[in-house]
Design an enzyme around this catalytic site. Structure first.
Site, PDB file in Angstrom:
ATOM      1  N   ARG A 142       0.820  -1.233   0.000  1.00  0.00           N
ATOM      2  CA  ARG A 142       0.000   0.000   0.000  1.00  0.00           C
ATOM      3  C   ARG A 142       0.847   1.274   0.000  1.00  0.00           C
ATOM      4  O   ARG A 142       0.386   2.343   0.401  1.00  0.00           O
ATOM      5  CB  ARG A 142      -0.989   0.028   1.164  1.00  0.00           C
ATOM      6  CG  ARG A 142      -1.999  -1.090   1.116  1.00  0.00           C
ATOM      7  CD  ARG A 142      -3.293  -0.718   1.795  1.00  0.00           C
ATOM      8  NE  ARG A 142      -4.229  -1.817   1.727  1.00  0.00           N
ATOM      9  CZ  ARG A 142      -4.373  -2.735   2.675  1.00  0.00           C
ATOM     10  NH1 ARG A 142      -3.669  -2.664   3.768  1.00  0.00           N
ATOM     11  NH2 ARG A 142      -5.236  -3.705   2.529  1.00  0.00           N
ATOM     12  N   LYS A 164       3.749  11.359 -11.342  1.00  0.00           N
ATOM     13  CA  LYS A 164       2.847  10.552 -12.175  1.00  0.00           C
ATOM     14  C   LYS A 164       3.523   9.213 -12.435  1.00  0.00           C
ATOM     15  O   LYS A 164       4.640   9.178 -12.970  1.00  0.00           O
ATOM     16  CB  LYS A 164       2.554  11.242 -13.502  1.00  0.00           C
ATOM     17  CG  LYS A 164       1.451  12.261 -13.441  1.00  0.00           C
ATOM     18  CD  LYS A 164       1.074  12.687 -14.848  1.00  0.00           C
ATOM     19  CE  LYS A 164       0.008  13.757 -14.836  1.00  0.00           C
ATOM     20  NZ  LYS A 164      -0.264  14.270 -16.198  1.00  0.00           N
ATOM     21  N   GLU A 206      10.372  17.073 -25.192  1.00  0.00           N
ATOM     22  CA  GLU A 206       9.708  17.416 -23.921  1.00  0.00           C
ATOM     23  C   GLU A 206      10.354  18.657 -23.290  1.00  0.00           C
ATOM     24  O   GLU A 206       9.708  19.362 -22.511  1.00  0.00           O
ATOM     25  CB  GLU A 206       9.772  16.235 -22.941  1.00  0.00           C
ATOM     26  CG  GLU A 206       9.024  14.976 -23.396  1.00  0.00           C
ATOM     27  CD  GLU A 206       7.538  14.976 -23.048  1.00  0.00           C
ATOM     28  OE1 GLU A 206       6.961  16.058 -22.839  1.00  0.00           O
ATOM     29  OE2 GLU A 206       6.954  13.874 -22.995  1.00  0.00           O
ATOM     30  N   LYS A 250       8.304  22.655 -14.204  1.00  0.00           N
ATOM     31  CA  LYS A 250       7.390  21.559 -13.854  1.00  0.00           C
ATOM     32  C   LYS A 250       7.065  21.574 -12.365  1.00  0.00           C
ATOM     33  O   LYS A 250       5.915  21.375 -11.966  1.00  0.00           O
ATOM     34  CB  LYS A 250       7.975  20.208 -14.285  1.00  0.00           C
ATOM     35  CG  LYS A 250       7.003  19.071 -13.967  1.00  0.00           C
ATOM     36  CD  LYS A 250       7.213  17.816 -14.758  1.00  0.00           C
ATOM     37  CE  LYS A 250       6.103  16.817 -14.437  1.00  0.00           C
ATOM     38  NZ  LYS A 250       6.240  15.558 -15.163  1.00  0.00           N
ATOM     39  N   ARG A 264      -2.003  21.743 -14.623  1.00  0.00           N
ATOM     40  CA  ARG A 264      -1.031  20.698 -14.969  1.00  0.00           C
ATOM     41  C   ARG A 264      -1.308  20.091 -16.346  1.00  0.00           C
ATOM     42  O   ARG A 264      -0.397  19.569 -16.994  1.00  0.00           O
ATOM     43  CB  ARG A 264      -0.998  19.609 -13.878  1.00  0.00           C
ATOM     44  CG  ARG A 264       0.089  18.584 -14.131  1.00  0.00           C
ATOM     45  CD  ARG A 264       0.391  17.705 -12.934  1.00  0.00           C
ATOM     46  NE  ARG A 264       1.427  16.739 -13.276  1.00  0.00           N
ATOM     47  CZ  ARG A 264       2.021  15.925 -12.429  1.00  0.00           C
ATOM     48  NH1 ARG A 264       1.685  15.951 -11.147  1.00  0.00           N
ATOM     49  NH2 ARG A 264       2.949  15.083 -12.838  1.00  0.00           N
ATOM     50  N   ASN A 268       0.621  18.537 -20.988  1.00  0.00           N
ATOM     51  CA  ASN A 268       0.257  17.545 -22.003  1.00  0.00           C
ATOM     52  C   ASN A 268       0.166  18.159 -23.399  1.00  0.00           C
ATOM     53  O   ASN A 268      -0.474  17.572 -24.283  1.00  0.00           O
ATOM     54  CB  ASN A 268      -1.080  16.888 -21.645  1.00  0.00           C
ATOM     55  CG  ASN A 268      -0.945  16.014 -20.425  1.00  0.00           C
ATOM     56  OD1 ASN A 268       0.051  15.312 -20.270  1.00  0.00           O
ATOM     57  ND2 ASN A 268      -1.922  16.069 -19.548  1.00  0.00           N
ATOM     58  N   HIS A 271       0.235  15.904 -26.391  1.00  0.00           N
ATOM     59  CA  HIS A 271       0.181  14.518 -25.937  1.00  0.00           C
ATOM     60  C   HIS A 271      -1.087  13.766 -26.364  1.00  0.00           C
ATOM     61  O   HIS A 271      -1.066  12.544 -26.483  1.00  0.00           O
ATOM     62  CB  HIS A 271       0.324  14.443 -24.410  1.00  0.00           C
ATOM     63  CG  HIS A 271       1.737  14.649 -23.940  1.00  0.00           C
ATOM     64  ND1 HIS A 271       2.479  15.776 -24.249  1.00  0.00           N
ATOM     65  CD2 HIS A 271       2.558  13.870 -23.182  1.00  0.00           C
ATOM     66  CE1 HIS A 271       3.676  15.682 -23.700  1.00  0.00           C
ATOM     67  NE2 HIS A 271       3.759  14.531 -23.046  1.00  0.00           N
ATOM     68  N   HIS A 289       8.184   7.995 -27.617  1.00  0.00           N
ATOM     69  CA  HIS A 289       7.236   8.917 -26.987  1.00  0.00           C
ATOM     70  C   HIS A 289       7.579  10.381 -27.312  1.00  0.00           C
ATOM     71  O   HIS A 289       6.714  11.152 -27.714  1.00  0.00           O
ATOM     72  CB  HIS A 289       7.204   8.690 -25.474  1.00  0.00           C
ATOM     73  CG  HIS A 289       6.361   9.687 -24.744  1.00  0.00           C
ATOM     74  ND1 HIS A 289       4.984   9.689 -24.817  1.00  0.00           N
ATOM     75  CD2 HIS A 289       6.695  10.737 -23.961  1.00  0.00           C
ATOM     76  CE1 HIS A 289       4.506  10.696 -24.098  1.00  0.00           C
ATOM     77  NE2 HIS A 289       5.522  11.350 -23.568  1.00  0.00           N
TER      78      HIS A 289
HETATM   79  P1  NAD Z   1      13.067   4.691 -21.860  1.00  0.00           P
HETATM   80  O1  NAD Z   1      12.928   4.648 -20.410  1.00  0.00           O
HETATM   81  O2  NAD Z   1      12.523   3.563 -22.658  1.00  0.00           O
HETATM   82  O3  NAD Z   1      14.607   4.862 -22.216  1.00  0.00           O
HETATM   83  C1  NAD Z   1      14.981   4.921 -23.564  1.00  0.00           C
HETATM   84  C2  NAD Z   1      16.091   3.918 -23.893  1.00  0.00           C
HETATM   85  O4  NAD Z   1      17.326   4.449 -23.429  1.00  0.00           O
HETATM   86  C3  NAD Z   1      15.954   2.559 -23.253  1.00  0.00           C
HETATM   87  O5  NAD Z   1      16.361   1.593 -24.179  1.00  0.00           O
HETATM   88  C4  NAD Z   1      16.945   2.591 -22.088  1.00  0.00           C
HETATM   89  O6  NAD Z   1      17.434   1.319 -21.783  1.00  0.00           O
HETATM   90  C5  NAD Z   1      18.018   3.483 -22.627  1.00  0.00           C
HETATM   91  N1  NAD Z   1      18.756   4.266 -21.660  1.00  0.00           N
HETATM   92  C6  NAD Z   1      18.265   4.986 -20.638  1.00  0.00           C
HETATM   93  N2  NAD Z   1      19.221   5.737 -20.076  1.00  0.00           N
HETATM   94  C7  NAD Z   1      20.375   5.458 -20.734  1.00  0.00           C
HETATM   95  C8  NAD Z   1      21.699   5.940 -20.648  1.00  0.00           C
HETATM   96  N3  NAD Z   1      22.026   6.918 -19.815  1.00  0.00           N
HETATM   97  N4  NAD Z   1      22.622   5.410 -21.471  1.00  0.00           N
HETATM   98  C9  NAD Z   1      22.291   4.467 -22.383  1.00  0.00           C
HETATM   99  N5  NAD Z   1      21.031   3.997 -22.541  1.00  0.00           N
HETATM  100  C10 NAD Z   1      20.093   4.501 -21.731  1.00  0.00           C
HETATM  101  O7  NAD Z   1      12.394   5.992 -22.494  1.00  0.00           O
HETATM  102  P2  NAD Z   1      12.178   7.488 -21.963  1.00  0.00           P
HETATM  103  O8  NAD Z   1      12.061   8.287 -23.197  1.00  0.00           O
HETATM  104  O9  NAD Z   1      13.139   7.857 -20.925  1.00  0.00           O
HETATM  105  O10 NAD Z   1      10.752   7.412 -21.237  1.00  0.00           O
HETATM  106  C11 NAD Z   1       9.571   7.234 -21.978  1.00  0.00           C
HETATM  107  C12 NAD Z   1       8.433   6.962 -21.019  1.00  0.00           C
HETATM  108  O11 NAD Z   1       8.267   8.061 -20.136  1.00  0.00           O
HETATM  109  C13 NAD Z   1       7.104   6.756 -21.716  1.00  0.00           C
HETATM  110  O12 NAD Z   1       6.504   5.601 -21.230  1.00  0.00           O
HETATM  111  C14 NAD Z   1       6.288   7.962 -21.293  1.00  0.00           C
HETATM  112  O13 NAD Z   1       4.904   7.700 -21.236  1.00  0.00           O
HETATM  113  C15 NAD Z   1       6.878   8.269 -19.961  1.00  0.00           C
HETATM  114  N6  NAD Z   1       6.660   9.645 -19.476  1.00  0.00           N
HETATM  115  C16 NAD Z   1       6.196   9.815 -18.217  1.00  0.00           C
HETATM  116  C17 NAD Z   1       6.004  11.080 -17.718  1.00  0.00           C
HETATM  117  C18 NAD Z   1       5.563  11.268 -16.291  1.00  0.00           C
HETATM  118  O14 NAD Z   1       5.257  12.402 -15.915  1.00  0.00           O
HETATM  119  N7  NAD Z   1       5.547  10.234 -15.481  1.00  0.00           N
HETATM  120  C19 NAD Z   1       6.317  12.203 -18.504  1.00  0.00           C
HETATM  121  C20 NAD Z   1       6.792  12.001 -19.795  1.00  0.00           C
HETATM  122  C21 NAD Z   1       6.966  10.705 -20.278  1.00  0.00           C
HETATM  123  N1  GLY Z   2       4.265  14.818 -18.127  1.00  0.00           N
HETATM  124  C1  GLY Z   2       3.019  15.421 -17.759  1.00  0.00           C
HETATM  125  C2  GLY Z   2       2.856  15.584 -16.295  1.00  0.00           C
HETATM  126  O1  GLY Z   2       3.685  15.187 -15.513  1.00  0.00           O
HETATM  127  O2  GLY Z   2       1.869  16.104 -15.875  1.00  0.00           O
END
Ligand code: NAD
Ligand code: GLY
Length: 390
Positions: A142, A164, A206, A250, A264, A268, A271, A289
Site C-alpha cells: 500500500r 505521475k 519534452e 514543472k 497541470r 500535455n 500529448h 514517446h
Molecule cells: P526509456 O525509459 O525507454 O529509455 C529509452 C532507452 O534508453 C531505453 O532503451 C533505455 O534502456 C536506454 N537508456 C536509458 N538511459 C540510458 C543511458 N544513460 N545510457 C544508455 N542507454 C540509456 O524511455 P524514456 O524516453 O526515458 O521514457 C519514456 C516513457 O516516459 C514513456 O513511457 C512515457 O509515457 C513516460 N513519461 C512519463 C512522464 C511522467 O510524468 N511520469 C512524462 C513524460 C513521459
Molecule cells: N508529463 C506530464 C505531467 O507530468 O503532468
C-alpha cells in the site's frame, strides 16, 4: 568532459565524492515536498545522497539492461559502502516493460526479496523504469518510498518529477497508474553521454514543450542552444541550464496542481495526438514517446492556427526548430500510420483528459501561451486530420 565510458573504474569513495550539485530545485508539496539535485558528475554522489534520506538502510534498485551496463555496479558499490543493504532488479529495456506483466513480476520479485514498508525502491533509468518503479512503489504494501535517478533527457526534464506513475494498457498509454511523489530526484546530465542521439532528441521534444507552454524566452534560448542540449556542449552548462529550467517549470506547476485538476494539463501539450499515434504504432521503436510529442505539438500549433488562435508564423517557427535539431514534425515522417481521421479520433477518446465524452486538447495562442479547451470545431479537426494522415 568526464564521460562515464568506464564508470566502474571511477567509483569514488563516498566520503569524498566529486560532483556537487550545480542546481537544486524544490518541489513544494507540504509533507510530500522533495528536492531535485542537478549536476554534472552527480552520479558519483548518488549513493551518499540516497543513503542520507532513506528511512532505513535498505533499498531495491530497479533498472533496465542498458542502464545497468553503465551505471548499476557503481551505484550498488556506493550504497554498500554507505551501509545500505541493496538488491537490484534488472528488466528488459523498452516501452513494453511498462506493462501489467512486468509490474506483476516486479512486485513479486520485491516481495520475495523481503520488501518492508520502510524500504525504498530506486528507479535508475529512463521514463519507462521511472514510471513502472514509481507505480510499483505506490501499490506495494500500500505504498513504499521511491527515489528517481533519471538517465534519459526525457526523464531528467519531465517524467522523474511530479509523481505521475503508470503502466500502459492495450487501449491506451498510462491508463493504469497513481500519483506517488518520489522522495528525491538526482540528475547527472553526463549520463546522457551514453544515450543514443535518437533518444536524446526524444527528450529534447519534452524540453521544448516548457518553452511552448509558458516560457517564450526559454524557447528562444533553445533555438540558439538546442544543439548543445541535445549533443552536449563544452562544460555541459547548456544541459544543466535546460534541465534546471524544465524542472523548475514543472515543479512550480505540480506544486499548484499536483493532481491535474487544471493547470497541470498544460504539460500535455501535443500529448493527446502523441498518445494516439503511439497506440496506433504499438508503443514500438517505430515511434518514441518524445518523437510523438514533437509531432503532436506541431499538430496543436497547426490546429490552433486553423482555429485562428495563433499565427501561422509561430506554427512554422516551432516546426522549423524541431526539424532543425532532427525531430519528426508530422505523422508522415514515420511513414503512413495507417489511421483514418475517425480511427485517430477514436484513439484520442481514450485520453485521460476526456470530459463528458468530449476530447480536451491543449492548444496555443502563440509560443509560450498554451491553454486547455474542448472547443475544437469537429470540421476543423476532421479536415486537418484527413490532410496529415493521408
Ligand atoms: P526509456 O525509459 O525507454 O529509455 C529509452 C532507452 O534508453 C531505453 O532503451 C533505455 O534502456 C536506454 N537508456 C536509458 N538511459 C540510458 C543511458 N544513460 N545510457 C544508455 N542507454 C540509456 O524511455 P524514456 O524516453 O526515458 O521514457 C519514456 C516513457 O516516459 C514513456 O513511457 C512515457 O509515457 C513516460 N513519461 C512519463 C512522464 C511522467 O510524468 N511520469 C512524462 C513524460 C513521459
Ligand atoms: N508529463 C506530464 C505531467 O507530468 O503532468
Amino acid at each position: 568532459m568526464t564521460g562515464p565510458e568506464n564508470p566502474q573504474s571511477e567509483h569514488p569513495h563516498p566520503e569524498n565524492p566529486p560532483g556537487d550539485p550545480a542546481a537544486r530545485v524544490r518541489v513544494s508539496l507540504a509533507e510530500r515536498s522533495y528536492d531535485i539535485l542537478i549536476g554534472n558528475g552527480l552520479r558519483h554522489r548518488f549513493a551518499i545522497e540516497v543513503a542520507a534520506i532513506l528511512t532505513r538502510p535498505r533499498a531495491i534498485v530497479v533498472t533496465d539492461e542498458n542502464v545497468a551496463a553503465h551505471y548499476l555496479a557503481p551505484l550498488e558499490a556506493g550504497l554498500a559502502v554507505a551501509g545500505v543493504s541493496v538488491d537490484s532488479i534488472v528488466l528488459p529495456p523498452g516501452e513494453e516493460t511498462k506493462s501489467f506483466g512486468h509490474l506483476e513480476r516486479l512486485a513479486d520479485r520485491c516481495l520475495s526479496l523481503g520488501l518492508e514498508r520502510r524500504d525504498t525502491l530506486i528507479a535508475l533509468g529512463g521514463g519507462v523504469i521511472g514510471d513502472l518503479t514509481g507505480f510499483a512503489a505506490a501499490v506495494l504494501l500500500r505504498g513504499v518510498d521511491h527515489i528517481q535517478l533519471p538517465t534519459t533527457l526525457l526523464a531528467q526534464v519531465d517524467s522523474s518529477v511530479g509523481g505521475k506513475t503508470a503502466i500502459d494498457m492495450p487501449g491506451g498509454k498510462n491508463l493504469v497508474g497513481a500519483f506517488h511523489q518520489p522522495k528525491l530526484v538526482l540528475i547527472d546530465p553526463e549520463t546522457l553521454d551514453t544515450l543514443d542521439r535518437r533518444q536524446r532528441l526524444a527528450g529534447y521534444a519534452e524540453t521544448v514543450k516548457y518553452g511552448l507552454i509558458r516560457d517564450r524566452a526559454f524557447f528562444e534560448w533553445l533555438e540558439a542552444n538546442g544543439a548543445g542540449v541535445v549533443d552536449g556542449a563544452p562544460g555541459g552548462g547548456a544541459r544543466v541550464r535546460a534541465i534546471e529550467t524544465a524542472c523548475a517549470a514543472k515543479s512550480a506547476i505540480v506544486a499548484r496542481d499536483e493532481r491535474e485538476t487544471g493547470e497541470r494539463a498544460l504539460l500535455n501539450l501535443g500529448h493527446t495526438f502523441a498518445h494516439a499515434l503511439e497506440t496506433a504504432t504499438g508503443y514500438s521503436d517505430r515511434l518514441l514517446h518524445g518523437e510523438a510529442v514533437a509531432i503532436g505539438m506541431c499538430m496543436a500549433f497547426d490546429i490552433s492556427a486553423a482555429m485562428g488562435w495563433t499565427s501561422g508564423q509561430d506554427a512554422a517557427r516551432v516546426r522549423a526548430h524541431l526539424e532543425a535539431v532532427g525531430l519528426p514534425t508530422a505523422p508522415a515522417a514515420i511513414g503512413p500510420p495507417g489511421l483514418t481521421p475517425d480511427a485517430m479520433i477514436g484513439l484520442m477518446r481514450a485520453d485521460k483528459k476526456v470530459a463528458d465524452g468530449r476530447i480536451v486538447f491543449v492548444m496555443v495562442r502563440g509560443i509560450g501561451d498554451a491553454f486547455v479547451t474542448a472547443g475544437i470545431e469537429a470540421d476543423v479537426l476532421n479536415s486537418y486530420l484527413s490532410v496529415v494522415l493521408d
